[in-house]
Design a protein around this motif. Structure first.
Motif, PDB file in Angstrom:
ATOM      1  N   PRO A 107       0.814  -1.218   0.000  1.00 38.92           N
ATOM      2  CA  PRO A 107       0.000   0.000   0.000  1.00 38.92           C
ATOM      3  C   PRO A 107       0.849   1.269   0.000  1.00 38.92           C
ATOM      4  CG  PRO A 107      -0.674  -1.494   1.759  1.00 38.92           C
ATOM      5  CD  PRO A 107       0.604  -2.028   1.189  1.00 38.92           C
ATOM      6  N   GLU A 108       0.254   2.328  -0.534  1.00 40.37           N
ATOM      7  CA  GLU A 108       0.866   3.666  -0.479  1.00 40.37           C
ATOM      8  C   GLU A 108       1.249   3.971   0.964  1.00 40.37           C
ATOM      9  OE1 GLU A 108       1.597   7.590  -2.229  1.00 40.37           O
ATOM     10  OE2 GLU A 108       0.598   5.967  -3.266  1.00 40.37           O
TER      11      GLU A 108
ATOM     12  N   TRP B  73       9.209  -1.707  -9.126  1.00 44.63           N
ATOM     13  CA  TRP B  73       7.782  -1.758  -8.843  1.00 44.63           C
ATOM     14  C   TRP B  73       6.979  -1.181  -9.992  1.00 44.63           C
ATOM     15  CZ3 TRP B  73      10.929   0.959  -5.289  1.00 44.63           C
ATOM     16  CH2 TRP B  73      11.011   2.324  -5.517  1.00 44.63           C
ATOM     17  N   TYR B  74       5.782  -1.681 -10.074  1.00 45.54           N
ATOM     18  CA  TYR B  74       4.717  -1.133 -10.904  1.00 45.54           C
ATOM     19  C   TYR B  74       3.866  -0.338  -9.936  1.00 45.54           C
ATOM     20  CZ  TYR B  74       0.180  -1.247 -13.347  1.00 45.54           C
ATOM     21  OH  TYR B  74      -1.010  -0.923 -13.941  1.00 45.54           O
ATOM     22  N   ARG B  75       3.536   0.896 -10.275  1.00 46.53           N
ATOM     23  CA  ARG B  75       2.726   1.717  -9.373  1.00 46.53           C
ATOM     24  C   ARG B  75       1.457   2.162 -10.065  1.00 46.53           C
ATOM     25  NH1 ARG B  75       1.911   7.128  -7.672  1.00 46.53           N
ATOM     26  NH2 ARG B  75       1.403   7.192  -5.463  1.00 46.53           N
ATOM     27  N   TYR B  76       0.347   1.644  -9.562  1.00 48.06           N
ATOM     28  CA  TYR B  76      -0.970   2.098 -10.000  1.00 48.06           C
ATOM     29  C   TYR B  76      -1.200   3.422  -9.292  1.00 48.06           C
ATOM     30  CZ  TYR B  76      -6.006   2.501 -10.369  1.00 48.06           C
ATOM     31  OH  TYR B  76      -7.257   2.963 -10.615  1.00 48.06           O
ATOM     32  N   ASP B  77      -1.225   4.534 -10.052  1.00 47.05           N
ATOM     33  CA  ASP B  77      -1.241   5.840  -9.411  1.00 47.05           C
ATOM     34  C   ASP B  77      -2.403   6.736  -9.822  1.00 47.05           C
ATOM     35  OD1 ASP B  77      -0.416   6.395 -11.977  1.00 47.05           O
ATOM     36  OD2 ASP B  77       1.510   7.224 -11.397  1.00 47.05           O
ATOM     37  N   LYS B  78      -3.454   6.142 -10.293  1.00 44.36           N
ATOM     38  CA  LYS B  78      -4.612   6.947 -10.673  1.00 44.36           C
ATOM     39  C   LYS B  78      -5.848   6.545  -9.882  1.00 44.36           C
ATOM     40  CE  LYS B  78      -2.691   9.576 -13.737  1.00 44.36           C
ATOM     41  NZ  LYS B  78      -2.577  11.000 -13.596  1.00 44.36           N
ATOM     42  N   GLY B  79      -5.664   6.314  -8.602  1.00 51.55           N
ATOM     43  CA  GLY B  79      -6.794   6.018  -7.737  1.00 51.55           C
ATOM     44  C   GLY B  79      -7.696   7.239  -7.599  1.00 51.55           C
ATOM     45  N   VAL B  80      -8.844   7.052  -7.069  1.00 49.87           N
ATOM     46  CA  VAL B  80      -9.841   8.111  -6.928  1.00 49.87           C
ATOM     47  C   VAL B  80      -9.258   9.327  -6.204  1.00 49.87           C
ATOM     48  CG1 VAL B  80     -12.067   8.692  -5.899  1.00 49.87           C
ATOM     49  CG2 VAL B  80     -11.745   6.477  -6.999  1.00 49.87           C
ATOM     50  N   ASP B  81      -8.440   9.092  -5.191  1.00 46.41           N
ATOM     51  CA  ASP B  81      -7.882  10.206  -4.412  1.00 46.41           C
ATOM     52  C   ASP B  81      -6.473  10.592  -4.868  1.00 46.41           C
ATOM     53  OD1 ASP B  81      -6.503   8.011  -3.545  1.00 46.41           O
ATOM     54  OD2 ASP B  81      -6.980   8.267  -1.423  1.00 46.41           O
ATOM     55  N   GLY B  82      -6.010  10.062  -6.005  1.00 52.27           N
ATOM     56  CA  GLY B  82      -4.695  10.414  -6.531  1.00 52.27           C
ATOM     57  C   GLY B  82      -3.558   9.602  -5.947  1.00 52.27           C
ATOM     58  N   THR B  83      -3.868   8.730  -5.001  1.00 49.83           N
ATOM     59  CA  THR B  83      -2.826   7.884  -4.427  1.00 49.83           C
ATOM     60  C   THR B  83      -2.787   6.569  -5.178  1.00 49.83           C
ATOM     61  OG1 THR B  83      -4.307   6.944  -2.782  1.00 49.83           O
ATOM     62  CG2 THR B  83      -3.085   8.922  -2.143  1.00 49.83           C
ATOM     63  N   GLY B  84      -1.809   5.770  -4.883  1.00 45.51           N
ATOM     64  CA  GLY B  84      -1.695   4.493  -5.564  1.00 45.51           C
ATOM     65  C   GLY B  84      -1.110   3.436  -4.667  1.00 45.51           C
ATOM     66  N   SER B  85      -0.942   2.280  -5.240  1.00 51.61           N
ATOM     67  CA  SER B  85      -0.297   1.181  -4.533  1.00 51.61           C
ATOM     68  C   SER B  85       0.831   0.665  -5.413  1.00 51.61           C
ATOM     69  CB  SER B  85      -1.304   0.076  -4.226  1.00 51.61           C
ATOM     70  OG  SER B  85      -1.851  -0.422  -5.425  1.00 51.61           O
ATOM     71  N   TYR B  86       1.693  -0.123  -4.841  1.00 52.48           N
ATOM     72  CA  TYR B  86       2.845  -0.665  -5.544  1.00 52.48           C
ATOM     73  C   TYR B  86       2.685  -2.165  -5.722  1.00 52.48           C
ATOM     74  CZ  TYR B  86       4.996   3.755  -4.197  1.00 52.48           C
ATOM     75  OH  TYR B  86       5.277   5.082  -4.030  1.00 52.48           O
ATOM     76  N   GLU B  87       3.191  -2.664  -6.836  1.00 45.34           N
ATOM     77  CA  GLU B  87       3.336  -4.098  -7.054  1.00 45.34           C
ATOM     78  C   GLU B  87       4.837  -4.342  -7.149  1.00 45.34           C
ATOM     79  OE1 GLU B  87       0.934  -6.441  -7.049  1.00 45.34           O
ATOM     80  OE2 GLU B  87      -0.530  -4.871  -6.655  1.00 45.34           O
ATOM     81  N   VAL B  88       5.396  -4.897  -6.092  1.00 42.65           N
ATOM     82  CA  VAL B  88       6.835  -5.110  -5.990  1.00 42.65           C
ATOM     83  C   VAL B  88       7.142  -6.556  -6.391  1.00 42.65           C
ATOM     84  CG1 VAL B  88       8.827  -5.065  -4.443  1.00 42.65           C
ATOM     85  CG2 VAL B  88       6.966  -3.405  -4.133  1.00 42.65           C
ATOM     86  N   PRO B  89       8.074  -6.769  -7.341  1.00 40.93           N
ATOM     87  CA  PRO B  89       8.399  -8.140  -7.740  1.00 40.93           C
ATOM     88  C   PRO B  89       8.805  -9.004  -6.544  1.00 40.93           C
ATOM     89  CG  PRO B  89       9.352  -6.592  -9.290  1.00 40.93           C
ATOM     90  CD  PRO B  89       8.820  -5.783  -8.130  1.00 40.93           C
ATOM     91  N   LEU B  90       8.222 -10.167  -6.468  1.00 37.78           N
ATOM     92  CA  LEU B  90       8.464 -11.097  -5.365  1.00 37.78           C
ATOM     93  C   LEU B  90       9.955 -11.354  -5.152  1.00 37.78           C
ATOM     94  CD1 LEU B  90       7.309 -13.132  -3.269  1.00 37.78           C
ATOM     95  CD2 LEU B  90       7.336 -14.832  -5.104  1.00 37.78           C
ATOM     96  N   GLY B  91      10.708 -11.472  -6.230  1.00 36.23           N
ATOM     97  CA  GLY B  91      12.128 -11.810  -6.128  1.00 36.23           C
ATOM     98  C   GLY B  91      12.982 -10.769  -5.438  1.00 36.23           C
ATOM     99  N   LEU B  92      12.483  -9.556  -5.243  1.00 31.68           N
ATOM    100  CA  LEU B  92      13.258  -8.518  -4.569  1.00 31.68           C
ATOM    101  C   LEU B  92      13.206  -8.643  -3.050  1.00 31.68           C
ATOM    102  CD1 LEU B  92      12.397  -5.306  -6.637  1.00 31.68           C
ATOM    103  CD2 LEU B  92      14.197  -6.993  -7.029  1.00 31.68           C
ATOM    104  N   PHE B  93      12.222  -9.367  -2.537  1.00 37.33           N
ATOM    105  CA  PHE B  93      12.084  -9.509  -1.089  1.00 37.33           C
ATOM    106  C   PHE B  93      13.114 -10.489  -0.548  1.00 37.33           C
ATOM    107  CE2 PHE B  93       7.962  -7.820  -2.212  1.00 37.33           C
ATOM    108  CZ  PHE B  93       7.662  -6.985  -1.146  1.00 37.33           C
TER     109      PHE B  93
END
Length: 141
Positions: free
Chosen positions: A44-45, A78-98
């Motif tokens: 999450p953001e 990461w891929y960041r979905y950044d066009k949420g209703v309130d202008g915020t977004g969430s991240y999709e972080v590749p599993l292999g980086l953890f």
């Protein structure tokens, strides 16, 4: 549970204070970006703290998202979905980086109709096609 991770060279490191689910995206864009499906863990953001941000290179890749890579080693960050209703977004972080990832189960696959025929993920989880995903996406495309 707090999770840590980094890119291949370690120039970009992160701490995720919260994570969501692990999903696989088989869309053409993710395949070209990662060389296969994006196996992304939702963060999450505000839950992602990054050090080495001067090494992060970000590009707008659609009308609703950006993709970031390490400018030093090229690792997808990461891929960041950044066009949420309130202008915020969430991240999709590749599993292999953890650093710790063995306890994060795959929970869904999207754009399954773009998946190469040569592989398949095991498990009983939702698998959605482009037609099922796109009507719910921003800008309808």
């Amino acid at each position: 549970m707090t999770r840590t991770g980094s890119c291949f060279c370690g120039a970009v490191q992160f701490v995720a204070s919260e994570i969501g689910k692990l999903g696989a995206c088989h869309c053409t864009s993710c395949q070209r970006w990662t060389g296969g499906p994006l196996l992304g863990v939702s963060v999450p953001e505000g839950a992602l703290v990054v050090t080495g941000s001067e090494h992060v290179v970000t590009r707008r890749t659609s009308g609703w998202a950006t993709r970031s890579n390490c400018g030093t080693c090229g690792s997808p960050l990461w891929y960041r979905y950044d066009k949420g209703v309130d202008g915020t977004g969430s991240y999709e972080v590749p599993l292999g980086l953890f650093d710790e990832k063995d306890d994060i189960p795959l929970t869904s696959e999207i754009f399954i109709d773009f998946k190469p025929a040569g592989f398949a993920f095991a498990g009983n989880h939702p698998r959605r096609t482009r037609a099922e995903i796109m009507p719910a996406s921003p800008e309808g495309a």
